[in-house]
Motif scaffolding. Structure first.
Motif, PDB file in Angstrom:
ATOM      1  N   GLU A   1     -33.620  -6.797  66.488  1.00 31.41           N
ATOM      2  CA  GLU A   1     -34.664  -7.779  66.161  1.00 31.41           C
ATOM      3  C   GLU A   1     -34.096  -9.198  66.208  1.00 31.41           C
TER       4      GLU A   1
ATOM      5  N   GLU B   1     -33.732 -10.267  69.806  1.00 33.64           N
ATOM      6  CA  GLU B   1     -35.044 -10.551  70.384  1.00 33.64           C
ATOM      7  C   GLU B   1     -35.579 -11.885  69.858  1.00 33.64           C
ATOM      8  N   CYS B   2     -35.358 -12.112  68.583  1.00 36.63           N
ATOM      9  CA  CYS B   2     -35.822 -13.356  67.954  1.00 36.63           C
ATOM     10  C   CYS B   2     -35.181 -14.564  68.637  1.00 36.63           C
TER      11      CYS B   2
ATOM     12  N   GLN C   1     -36.526 -10.757  60.099  1.00 36.66           N
ATOM     13  CA  GLN C   1     -36.088  -9.527  60.775  1.00 36.66           C
ATOM     14  C   GLN C   1     -35.850  -8.454  59.712  1.00 36.66           C
TER      15      GLN C   1
ATOM     16  N   GLN D   1     -46.474 -11.012  70.342  1.00 31.15           N
ATOM     17  CA  GLN D   1     -46.511 -12.445  70.121  1.00 31.15           C
ATOM     18  C   GLN D   1     -47.701 -13.175  70.680  1.00 31.15           C
TER      19      GLN D   1
ATOM     20  N   GLN E   1     -41.445 -12.207  65.546  1.00 31.11           N
ATOM     21  CA  GLN E   1     -42.071 -12.355  66.862  1.00 31.11           C
ATOM     22  C   GLN E   1     -43.379 -13.145  66.802  1.00 31.11           C
TER      23      GLN E   1
ATOM     24  N   LEU F   1     -36.720 -15.197  71.926  1.00 28.93           N
ATOM     25  CA  LEU F   1     -38.055 -15.816  71.822  1.00 28.93           C
ATOM     26  C   LEU F   1     -37.942 -17.319  71.549  1.00 28.93           C
TER      27      LEU F   1
ATOM     28  N   ARG G   1     -47.681  -7.696  74.061  1.00 28.42           N
ATOM     29  CA  ARG G   1     -46.569  -7.904  73.158  1.00 28.42           C
ATOM     30  C   ARG G   1     -47.196  -8.395  71.875  1.00 28.42           C
TER      31      ARG G   1
ATOM     32  N   ARG H   1     -43.548  -0.414  69.519  1.00 27.95           N
ATOM     33  CA  ARG H   1     -43.240  -1.157  70.743  1.00 27.95           C
ATOM     34  C   ARG H   1     -43.911  -0.483  71.936  1.00 27.95           C
TER      35      ARG H   1
END
Ligand SMILES: C=CC1=C(C)c2cc3[nH]c(cc4nc(cc5[nH]c(cc1n2)c(C)c5CCC(=O)O)C(CCC(=O)O)=C4C)c(C)c3C=C
Ligand SMILES: [Fe+2]
Length: 528
Positions: A317, A320-321, A229, A48, A265, A324, A46, A37
């Protein structure tokens, strides 16, 4: 989405376990994850978005170049002789062709029973895994006995669930369809590759897949867990087995590999999830005038809190997913409110919260009338979507006052998703066998890839090094009668265990020997 035919599930509803008052766990990432990261953020990137240019320059530093300025392929379609040799591909480097490679993609998944008779032995394999039931070192010799007890106690509830979805798990069929679709998608990008399904606890076992990798003479292997994840209980457990298999067979030392430990991601995955959510919102399940009020309810498979305490990045994760996917929805003008909750808890310890059942009740109590369930940790339909969500949670939602219910289907062979997986494989291929590990440094140097990459032993080594001492599990047992079948199963298992050990200790001729429990015969994977 048409719900599966649900038997009455009230009796077997996920346990309403009482909970301890333990506070939120400190988050502790794997060092590799944190380092990757940092590398990405320090270079202002990032994982993505479209970073083909940076990727291209990173690869050219390695003496490799992209075939096209936009998306891969990195590989030229081989000559007909290469095409004929299934799995063959021509790797193109700055210096030209570097020889013929045979490419394999190993898809890791959990596996599921094919029939009701398979349920208990499947559960035995699952609970015999030290990454699923984690015992302190001095008690580890008891793992087979505990697995036998817990699988026997769990089997009736589990069998009921599999019966409700047609008598077995669809996971094998769907994973094999995904493997075929991925192979076709890779082929369409000019990459000729074999794909293999490697299940952790049922057929086709990982051992069988590795035998096939050997048989096919694969030289470059991309390891792709079918879990977006990373959790040590799923991808981690499969990688641990894989590490063992790769180490114990000298013929496999020639197989170079790379692992894509998590890929939630990736833009294609996020887009595919958003597409499915939008389609379900517009399916007619919800009244048009109430569309803005539909609660988007992400339900992920839970893990015990102790895993997160020890450094499992799964929760982070997952969060974060969800961010997103919600960000993608917002870009499409959808700003509904959302919830993330965790389902499928098993046994008497504390799992990630909020629990899905509690959340559904709370939302209904708070006035939510329309709920769209989104399975977020699963990319295939299986018991936890078809039975637990479609039957148990839907019934609970209706009883709690939710009037309109929808459920987003699992991705299965969704073309956007499969295409993105194929891109992930194509982007990982140049890193096969090329990840450098200078002594004393971080084990990974793939910070230029779109997703974090690693090798099996390096990933596990980092995880184990950073793993904190196993905290004492927070037991949710309270003496006294509760409604929770799970809690009682846990209590009975522990009481039985204590009795067995006491007998063994006091008589020297314990039940283990008399009942020949330690000689149990289970369906286990064939030797590779
Ligand atoms: C992200 C996915 C999954 C995580 C994390 C996970 C952790 C985990 N699971 C159990 C116990 C059981 N899992 C079972 C089945 C099952 N679990 C997953 C996924 C995750 N598990 C899948 C894909 C499946 C297969 C489903 C199928 O259709 O066959 C089962 C058996 C089914 C049941 O009885 O509910 C159990 C038990 C634990 C203990 C755990 C983390 C420690
Ligand atoms: Fe599970």
């Amino acid at each position: 989405m048409r719900p599966a035919p649900c038997a009455s599930t009230t009796a077997s509803r996920a346990a309403e376990a009482s909970t301890s008052g333990r506070g939120a766990a400190p988050q502790q990432n794997h060092r590799w994850l944190a380092a990757l990261r940092q590398q990405n953020s320090s270079s202002g990137r990032r994982w993505q978005s479209g970073q083909q240019q940076q990727l291209s320059s990173a690869l050219s530093q390695r003496g490799q170049r992209l075939q096209a300025a936009t998306s891969p392929p990195f590989f030229e379609r081989g000559s007909s002789s290469l095409d004929e040799a299934a799995g063959g591909a021509q790797l193109t480097a700055a210096s030209g062709a570097v020889g013929q490679e045979r490419i394999g993609v190993l898809l890791l998944n959990l596996g599921g029973p094919d029939s009701l008779d398979d349920v208990q032995p499947f559960l035995y394999n699952l609970f015999a895994d030290p990454d699923i039931i984690r015992l302190p070192a001095p008690a580890q010799f008891l793992q087979p006995v505990i697995a036998q007890l817990v699988s026997t106690l769990r089997a009736p509830k589990s069998r009921e669930g599999y019966e409700a979805i047609g008598g077995g798990s669809p996971l094998r069929r769907i994973t094999e369809e995904q493997a075929a679709a991925l192979r076709a998608s890779l082929q369409s990008k000019g990459i000729s590759a074999h794909t293999y399904v490697a299940m952790r606890y049922w057929f086709p076992f990982t051992e069988e897949a590795i035998s096939a990798v050997k048989r096919d003479g694969i030289t470059q292997l991309v390891v792709l867990p079918l879990y977006p994840q990373f959790s040590v209980s799923t991808s981690g457990s499969s990688l641990r087995l894989l590490e063992r298999l790769l180490k114990q067979d000298p013929m496999l030392t020639g197989v170079k590999h790379v692992v894509i430990p998590s890929w939630y991601q990736r833009p294609g995955y996020v887009r595919a999830m958003a597409d499915l959510i939008v389609a379900e919102l517009r399916s007619g399940a919800f009244p048009a005038e109430e569309l803005d009020d539909v609660e988007i309810f992400f339900s992920a498979h839970g893990v015990p809190v102790s895993y997160i305490d020890e450094g499992d990045p799964y929760k982070e994760e997952m969060e974060e997913c969800v961010q997103l996917v919600m960000g993608e929805l917002k870009r499409r003008g959808i700003a509904n409110s959302h919830t993330l909750a965790y389902q499928s808890r098993v046994g008497p310890v504390e799992w990630l919260k909020p629990y899905t059942d509690d959340s559904i009740r709370d939302l209904a109590r708070g006035g939510v009338r329309s709920l769209l369930a989104v399975p977020i940790s699963f990319v295939s339909e299986h018991i936890e979507t078809l039975e637990e969500i479609d039957c148990e949670y839907r019934e609970l939602a209706e009883e709690s006052g939710i009037q309109h219910w929808g459920r987003v289907p699992a991705l299965n062979t969704n073309p956007t998703f499969i295409d993105d997986l194929a891109d992930a494989v194509a982007e990982a291929l140049p890193y096969v066998g090329s990840l450098q590990r200078p002594a004393g440094a971080l084990p990974l140097s793939a910070g230029d890839s779109l997703v974090p990459l690693g090798e099996v032993d390096a990933l596990l080594e980092t995880y184990d090094r950073d793993r904190k001492a196993l905290p004492t599990p927070v037991l949710m047992w309270r003496w006294g009668w509760t409604k929770s079948a799970e809690t009682w199963n846990g209590r009975i298992a522990m009481l039985a265990l204590v009795l067995i050990l006491l007998l063994e200790a006091t008589t020297g001729r314990g039940v283990l020997t008399l009942t020949r429990m330690l000689e149990m015969h289970h369906l286990m994977p064939p030797p590779s």
